[in-house]
Design an enzyme around this catalytic site. Structure first.
Site, PDB file in Angstrom:
ATOM      1  N   LYS A 168       1.450 -13.888   5.112  1.00  0.00           N
ATOM      2  CA  LYS A 168       0.362 -12.943   4.904  1.00  0.00           C
ATOM      3  C   LYS A 168      -0.373 -13.386   3.648  1.00  0.00           C
ATOM      4  O   LYS A 168       0.211 -13.423   2.563  1.00  0.00           O
ATOM      5  CB  LYS A 168       0.900 -11.519   4.717  1.00  0.00           C
ATOM      6  CG  LYS A 168      -0.168 -10.508   4.298  1.00  0.00           C
ATOM      7  CD  LYS A 168       0.466  -9.239   3.757  1.00  0.00           C
ATOM      8  CE  LYS A 168      -0.603  -8.286   3.217  1.00  0.00           C
ATOM      9  NZ  LYS A 168      -0.005  -7.120   2.524  1.00  0.00           N
ATOM     10  N   ILE A 225      -2.463  -7.726   8.335  1.00  0.00           N
ATOM     11  CA  ILE A 225      -1.700  -6.655   7.712  1.00  0.00           C
ATOM     12  C   ILE A 225      -2.699  -5.972   6.781  1.00  0.00           C
ATOM     13  O   ILE A 225      -3.154  -6.561   5.801  1.00  0.00           O
ATOM     14  CB  ILE A 225      -0.471  -7.176   6.955  1.00  0.00           C
ATOM     15  CG1 ILE A 225       0.543  -7.737   7.951  1.00  0.00           C
ATOM     16  CG2 ILE A 225       0.170  -6.052   6.133  1.00  0.00           C
ATOM     17  CD1 ILE A 225       1.806  -8.301   7.321  1.00  0.00           C
ATOM     18  N   THR A 235       0.839  -1.205   0.000  1.00  0.00           N
ATOM     19  CA  THR A 235       0.000   0.000   0.000  1.00  0.00           C
ATOM     20  C   THR A 235       0.867   1.245   0.000  1.00  0.00           C
ATOM     21  O   THR A 235       0.479   2.283  -0.544  1.00  0.00           O
ATOM     22  CB  THR A 235      -0.922  -0.005   1.230  1.00  0.00           C
ATOM     23  OG1 THR A 235      -1.608  -1.260   1.299  1.00  0.00           O
ATOM     24  CG2 THR A 235      -1.946   1.116   1.144  1.00  0.00           C
ATOM     25  N   TYR A 259       4.684 -13.746   1.827  1.00  0.00           N
ATOM     26  CA  TYR A 259       3.641 -12.897   1.239  1.00  0.00           C
ATOM     27  C   TYR A 259       2.975 -13.698   0.124  1.00  0.00           C
ATOM     28  O   TYR A 259       3.577 -13.972  -0.901  1.00  0.00           O
ATOM     29  CB  TYR A 259       4.303 -11.632   0.701  1.00  0.00           C
ATOM     30  CG  TYR A 259       3.401 -10.470   0.373  1.00  0.00           C
ATOM     31  CD1 TYR A 259       2.027 -10.594   0.286  1.00  0.00           C
ATOM     32  CD2 TYR A 259       3.953  -9.212   0.136  1.00  0.00           C
ATOM     33  CE1 TYR A 259       1.224  -9.512  -0.018  1.00  0.00           C
ATOM     34  CE2 TYR A 259       3.168  -8.117  -0.171  1.00  0.00           C
ATOM     35  CZ  TYR A 259       1.800  -8.266  -0.250  1.00  0.00           C
ATOM     36  OH  TYR A 259       1.017  -7.191  -0.557  1.00  0.00           O
TER      37      TYR A 259
END
Length: 295
Positions: A165, A204, A49, A137
């Site tokens: 995540k 997250i 982000t 990830y």
């Protein structure tokens, strides 16, 4: 898991930019202080982000240094150290450790990288030399590598690899990861309450830049197993979390955060500010979140 190092909300912080597209370091401090004041106790610096892929290596490392200095031990710090070369991931991770970070988030090899499980394990084994706990990830729609339950079990045998995540956006597949009994973090905004109910160990959350107090209310209600309270807070968040996930994610988070009082400027090129013809829908989806966050 009671000893899981990254429970609750870990805010995937927007990186603030000025009108010329440079990182706005003064605004970074203002934002971090505001989020700390809202109750945030976990940050991800150089997050997706926060436009990690459009930051230079030097900028990302400086972001880790300055962000850690501002936070001064008042919150957990995760730094994304993803890079194409494993050696660079190690370098970035060691720098994050020197800055005082508590963990790093690392994409699997991307851009025509290997997809064989053994090669993925070899990559994470090498980057574990960075010394900090690693959050893998899982974003297969962007990277082309899917972390499956069997692969997660292999990865968690690596020293320093502690969790994944999951940003796949597929609740069924995330639940399969959770059923391994290994810690899994949710990274898909529209799934937050469902992931918490399924047993996700932490979040997250990029969309939390928009409304940190309301997002924290969901986390606290879930911790107390107050699922009615979770639903009540989620009713305020669900429209915007669903909207931003449908496309223009980063642009939408920057635009919505500006509306609710957490202004990070505009995204860096090649992204542009959210198109004007999409702002009405964004305002409608936000509802009264700006008022909620101002209380």
């Amino acid at each position: 898991m009671s000893n899981f190092p990254f429970p609750g909300l870990n805010l995937a912080l927007t990186t603030p930019f000025d009108a010329t597209g440079r990182i706005d370091w003064d605004r970074l401090e203002t934002l971090i202080e505001r989020y700390l004041g809202s109750g945030v106790r976990g940050f991800v610096l150089s997050s997706g982000t926060g436009m990690h892929v459009y930051l230079s290596k030097e900028e990302s490392m400086e972001l880790a240094r300055r962000g850690s200095k501002i936070i001064k031990g008042r919150a957990r710090i995760i730094v994304q150290t993803s890079a194409l070369l494993a050696e660079e991931v190690v370098e970035r991770s060691k720098h994050a450790a020197d800055c005082g970070a508590d963990g790093v988030m690392v994409l699997p090899p991307f851009f025509e990288g290997p997809t064989d499980d053994d090669d993925i394990v070899a990559f994470y084994t090498e980057v574990s030399n960075g010394g900090l706990p690693i959050i893998g990830y899982n974003v297969p729609q962007a990277v082309g590598v899917e972390i499956t339950p069997s692969l997660l079990q292999m990865l968690c045998e690596i020293p320093n690899f502690c969790t994944v995540k999951d940003s796949s956006g597929d609740l069924g597949k995330q639940a399969s990861l959770i059923r391994t009994g290994l810690p899994v973090m949710n990274g898909a905004d529209p799934l937050v309450p469902y992931s918490l109910y399924a047993g996700a160990s932490g979040l997250i959350w990029g969309g939390a830049n928009i409304a940190p107090k309301t997002c924290l209310a969901i986390v606290e209600a879930a911790r107390a197993q107050n699922w009615l309270g979770v639903r009540e807070s989620w009713e305020a968040l669900e429209p915007v979390m669903s909207l931003i996930w449908q496309g223009d994610y980063v642009q939408s988070v920057y635009a919505a955060s500006k509306i609710t009082g957490f202004d990070a400027g505009n995204p860096r090129r090649p992204l542009r500010a959210l198109a004007e013809d999409k702002m009405d829908a964004l305002h409608a989806a936000l509802g009264d979140l700006a008022e909620r966050e101002a209380v």
